[in-house]
Design an enzyme around this catalytic site. Sequence first.
Site, PDB file in Angstrom:
ATOM      1  N   HIS A 171       0.824  -1.219   0.000  1.00  0.00           N
ATOM      2  CA  HIS A 171       0.000   0.000   0.000  1.00  0.00           C
ATOM      3  C   HIS A 171       0.854   1.264   0.000  1.00  0.00           C
ATOM      4  O   HIS A 171       0.376   2.335  -0.379  1.00  0.00           O
ATOM      5  CB  HIS A 171      -1.065  -0.026   1.109  1.00  0.00           C
ATOM      6  CG  HIS A 171      -0.617   0.371   2.478  1.00  0.00           C
ATOM      7  ND1 HIS A 171      -0.348  -0.547   3.478  1.00  0.00           N
ATOM      8  CD2 HIS A 171      -0.415   1.586   3.029  1.00  0.00           C
ATOM      9  CE1 HIS A 171      -0.003   0.104   4.579  1.00  0.00           C
ATOM     10  NE2 HIS A 171      -0.028   1.399   4.336  1.00  0.00           N
ATOM     11  N   ASP A 199       0.025  -7.662   1.707  1.00  0.00           N
ATOM     12  CA  ASP A 199       0.479  -6.266   1.646  1.00  0.00           C
ATOM     13  C   ASP A 199       2.011  -6.172   1.705  1.00  0.00           C
ATOM     14  O   ASP A 199       2.579  -5.803   2.728  1.00  0.00           O
ATOM     15  CB  ASP A 199      -0.174  -5.495   2.809  1.00  0.00           C
ATOM     16  CG  ASP A 199       0.037  -3.992   2.713  1.00  0.00           C
ATOM     17  OD1 ASP A 199       0.510  -3.518   1.670  1.00  0.00           O
ATOM     18  OD2 ASP A 199      -0.265  -3.300   3.716  1.00  0.00           O
ATOM     19  N   GLN A 228       0.395   5.251  11.516  1.00  0.00           N
ATOM     20  CA  GLN A 228       0.626   5.800  10.184  1.00  0.00           C
ATOM     21  C   GLN A 228       2.062   6.272  10.024  1.00  0.00           C
ATOM     22  O   GLN A 228       2.597   6.936  10.912  1.00  0.00           O
ATOM     23  CB  GLN A 228      -0.293   6.995   9.916  1.00  0.00           C
ATOM     24  CG  GLN A 228      -1.619   6.620   9.288  1.00  0.00           C
ATOM     25  CD  GLN A 228      -2.740   6.660  10.276  1.00  0.00           C
ATOM     26  OE1 GLN A 228      -2.543   7.055  11.416  1.00  0.00           O
ATOM     27  NE2 GLN A 228      -3.904   6.242   9.858  1.00  0.00           N
ATOM     28  N   GLY A 229       2.641   5.935   8.903  1.00  0.00           N
ATOM     29  CA  GLY A 229       4.028   6.312   8.637  1.00  0.00           C
ATOM     30  C   GLY A 229       5.009   5.201   8.960  1.00  0.00           C
ATOM     31  O   GLY A 229       6.149   5.225   8.507  1.00  0.00           O
ATOM     32  N   ASP A 230       4.553   4.225   9.770  1.00  0.00           N
ATOM     33  CA  ASP A 230       5.402   3.054  10.074  1.00  0.00           C
ATOM     34  C   ASP A 230       5.221   1.954   9.032  1.00  0.00           C
ATOM     35  O   ASP A 230       6.007   0.984   9.013  1.00  0.00           O
ATOM     36  CB  ASP A 230       5.032   2.460  11.443  1.00  0.00           C
ATOM     37  CG  ASP A 230       5.395   3.374  12.594  1.00  0.00           C
ATOM     38  OD1 ASP A 230       6.491   3.957  12.562  1.00  0.00           O
ATOM     39  OD2 ASP A 230       4.582   3.502  13.531  1.00  0.00           O
ATOM     40  N   SER A 231       4.206   2.065   8.214  1.00  0.00           N
ATOM     41  CA  SER A 231       3.867   1.003   7.263  1.00  0.00           C
ATOM     42  C   SER A 231       5.073   0.517   6.479  1.00  0.00           C
ATOM     43  O   SER A 231       5.894   1.318   6.029  1.00  0.00           O
ATOM     44  CB  SER A 231       2.825   1.507   6.269  1.00  0.00           C
ATOM     45  OG  SER A 231       1.585   1.536   6.880  1.00  0.00           O
TER      46      SER A 231
END
Length: 286
Positions: A83, A136, A230-233
Site C-alpha cells: 500500500h 500487503d 501511520q508512517g510506520d507502514s
Amino acid sequence: MRRSIARALIGPLALAAVVTAIPLAASASAAPAGVVVGGFPIDVSQAPWTVALSSRDRFGRTRAGQFCGGVAVSRTTVLTAAHCMADEVVGTPPNRVGDLKVIASRTDLLSTEGEEIAVRDVRVNPRYDVETNSGDFAVLTLAEPLPRGAVVAMAPKGDAAYEPGSQALVSGWGDVTGGGAYPRHLHAARVRVLADDVCARAYPGGPDGAYRADTMLCAGDLAGGPDACQGDSGGPLVASGRLIGLVSWGTGCGRPGDPGVYTRVSDVLRSLGGSAAGPQRPEKGS
Ligand code: 4AZ
C-alpha cells in the site's frame, strides 16, 4: 483500492493537515498514551535493518521525504508494504518515482548519517488485495548494496517467533501520538504476537480490512498499548532476531480491542519462492 488509499492519503502530510484543520475532532478521538505510539526512541544501530522510504519530490524535505518504512532482507533487497507503493501515495506507477530512495543507517531523518540509496526496481505483490489488505508487501531492489550487517533474516513458516506470546519489536518514523505527530528520530515499541482467533475476532471484516491468518499476523495489547501507526507502514516487526512481520494496517493506533496487523513474512517467503514477484525473476519481455 478505496480503503488502502484512504488510509494512505491520511498519511504523514494529509493527516497533519486534517489535525490542524479540526483540532477538536482530533483531540476528542481516542488519543493513545503515547512508534509507533507508546514506544521509545532508539538508535538505528539497535535495529539496523530498519530503513525509511523517501521521496522529497512527493513528500517535501521537512522529514527527508520519509513516507513509509521498509526492512532490508538482503544487501540489495528491501521489503515494504504494497500500500506504500500505490499510485495515490507515490503519485505515479511505482517504477516511475524519480527520486524514490531508501535511507539506511540513519536515526535522525534530518542528519546526514548513513546513506541514501536509489531504488532500481519495485515489484508490488500481484496478490495484494486492497479490500482485505491480504498480501500487503512489495519488493524493492536497490541500485547499490547496503552495508553488511544491516540485514535481518526472514523467519520461515513454523518458526517459534510467530507463536502467540512471542515478544517482538516494531520500529519506524511513524506517528507517535495517533494525532499526526511525526518524529525526526527512529522509535520502537515492544508488542506481543496475538493468537489468530483473537485477531480474527478483532477484525472479522470492516472498512479497514479483514484478518487473514495465512497472510497476516496481529500483535499488541487488547487492552490498548504500544502499537505501530501511520508512517510506520512497511517497517519491520522482529522477534528472536528474525523478521516476522511488516507493518500493514489496523483500526487507529494503540486502541483497546484494535491490535496492529502485520504482513506475515512466511507468506512473503512463500511468494518469493513461488511464482509471485521476486527480485530474482527476470523482467517480463526483457
Ligand atoms: C497505516 O495507516 C497504519 N495501528 C499502520 C499501522 C496501523 C494502523 C494504520 C496499526 O499505515
